[in-house]
Scaffold this active site. Structure first.
Site, PDB file in Angstrom:
ATOM      1  CB  CYS A  97      66.901 -62.382 -35.345  1.00 36.04           C
ATOM      2  SG  CYS A  97      66.709 -60.820 -36.164  1.00 36.04           S
ATOM      3  CD  GLU A  98      67.478 -67.020 -40.989  1.00 34.07           C
ATOM      4  OE1 GLU A  98      68.511 -67.690 -40.931  1.00 34.07           O
ATOM      5  OE2 GLU A  98      66.449 -67.379 -41.584  1.00 34.07           O
ATOM      6  CG  HIS A  99      64.094 -62.624 -40.170  1.00 37.78           C
ATOM      7  ND1 HIS A  99      63.255 -63.156 -39.223  1.00 37.78           N
ATOM      8  CD2 HIS A  99      64.197 -63.535 -41.145  1.00 37.78           C
ATOM      9  CE1 HIS A  99      62.861 -64.346 -39.619  1.00 37.78           C
ATOM     10  NE2 HIS A  99      63.417 -64.603 -40.774  1.00 37.78           N
ATOM     11  CG  HIS A 100      65.219 -57.688 -37.950  1.00 36.62           C
ATOM     12  ND1 HIS A 100      64.417 -58.707 -37.486  1.00 36.62           N
ATOM     13  CD2 HIS A 100      64.420 -56.876 -38.681  1.00 36.62           C
ATOM     14  CE1 HIS A 100      63.188 -58.523 -37.921  1.00 36.62           C
ATOM     15  NE2 HIS A 100      63.159 -57.433 -38.646  1.00 36.62           N
ATOM     16  CD  GLN A 141      62.609 -68.129 -29.239  1.00 35.20           C
ATOM     17  OE1 GLN A 141      62.611 -66.904 -29.328  1.00 35.20           O
ATOM     18  NE2 GLN A 141      61.956 -68.761 -28.286  1.00 35.20           N
ATOM     19  CG  HIS A 165      63.252 -62.315 -30.740  1.00 35.97           C
ATOM     20  ND1 HIS A 165      63.825 -62.927 -31.818  1.00 35.97           N
ATOM     21  CD2 HIS A 165      62.804 -63.295 -29.923  1.00 35.97           C
ATOM     22  CE1 HIS A 165      63.715 -64.243 -31.673  1.00 35.97           C
ATOM     23  NE2 HIS A 165      63.100 -64.489 -30.531  1.00 35.97           N
ATOM     24  CB  CYS A 186      64.153 -57.310 -34.286  1.00 33.61           C
ATOM     25  SG  CYS A 186      63.780 -59.040 -34.033  1.00 33.61           S
TER      26      CYS A 186
HETATM   27 ZN   LIG Z   1      64.558 -60.103 -35.928  1.00 38.52          ZN
END
Ligand SMILES: [Zn+2]
Length: 229
Positions: free
Chosen positions: A120-123, A161, A189, A191
């Site tokens: 995931c590009e956020h975490h 996603q 996920h 995260c």
């Molecule tokens: Zn994430």
């Protein structure tokens, strides 16, 4: 979808950081805050046993560099990260070049349970699961294994996603000009999973339906029935 707003990742690192302003650790002797308010200790890196404070991120960075160098990795080109994001180096044209055939087949083609691993590009933590793809060809079909390769190209990138789902569907549409395409992604996920026992078994489901698979409920129903069995 804009960065930081992915449904699958309810709170990005960036958003969380902004929610906790001014929580830098008390300045130890001689420490000074830099432009971003992070406290940097001068001279030797300090290691502490408890959880790292925000201001210790540079120390963490140094620690990771030591580990990478210690195992013989060149930190300038970390191979693991390169592998996990190798999709950036590949294009759909490369893999589909000689794999599209003219075929007088106009029944639905479905490949389900394609394994998918992404970050995931956020975490920068993994999300993984299954992808189900269906399309209704007009004249062109593609080698079945290539559908899994399309999934791989887009999943081996930093992703959201919803975007991954749509990119797979659009790539198939562009390559085959089919009457319709359906892509469903079911993923866990890390995260979300790692932040509480209640979310252990949560899965995120996203879908993109294009052409007749979007417009015709009967065709869509056929697809949904076939991927359930
Ligand atoms: Zn994430």
């Amino acid at each position: 979808q804009a960065l930081g707003q992915g449904m699958a990742c309810p709170s990005s690192f960036r958003q969380r950081s902004q929610q906790r302003p001014g929580k830098a650790p008390p300045a130890a002797g001689g420490s000074r805050a830099d432009a971003k308010g992070k406290v940097r200790a001068p001279g030797l890196v300090q290691y502490r046993l408890g959880a790292p404070e925000v201001g210790e991120l540079p120390a963490l960075e140094d620690a990771y560099l030591s580990i990478l160098k210690g195992v013989g990795e060149n930190p300038a080109t970390p191979k693991a990260m390169q592998f996990l994001t190798k999709g950036y180096q590949e294009t759909i044209e490369d893999i589909l070049n000689d794999a599209i055939f003219d075929e007088d087949h106009n029944e639905m083609v479905i490949v389900k349970d394609i394994d998918m691993f992404s970050l995931c590009e956020h975490h920068l933590v993994p999300f993984f699961g299954k992808v189900h793809i269906g399309y209704l060809p007009t004249k062109k079909v593609v080698g079945l294994s290539k559908l899994a390769r399309i999934v791989e190209i887009f999943s081996r990138r930093l992703q959201v996603q919803e975007r991954l789902t749509r990119q797979i569907a659009l790539a198939i549409t562009e390559a085959l000009k089919p009457a319709g395409v359906a892509v469903i992604v079911e993923a866990s996920h890390m995260c979300m999973v790692m932040r509480g026992v209640q979310k252990m078994n949560s899965r995120t489901v996203t879908s993109t339906m294009l052409g007749v698979l979007r417009e015709d409920p009967k065709t869509r129903g056929e697809f949904l029935t076939l991927i359930k069995n």
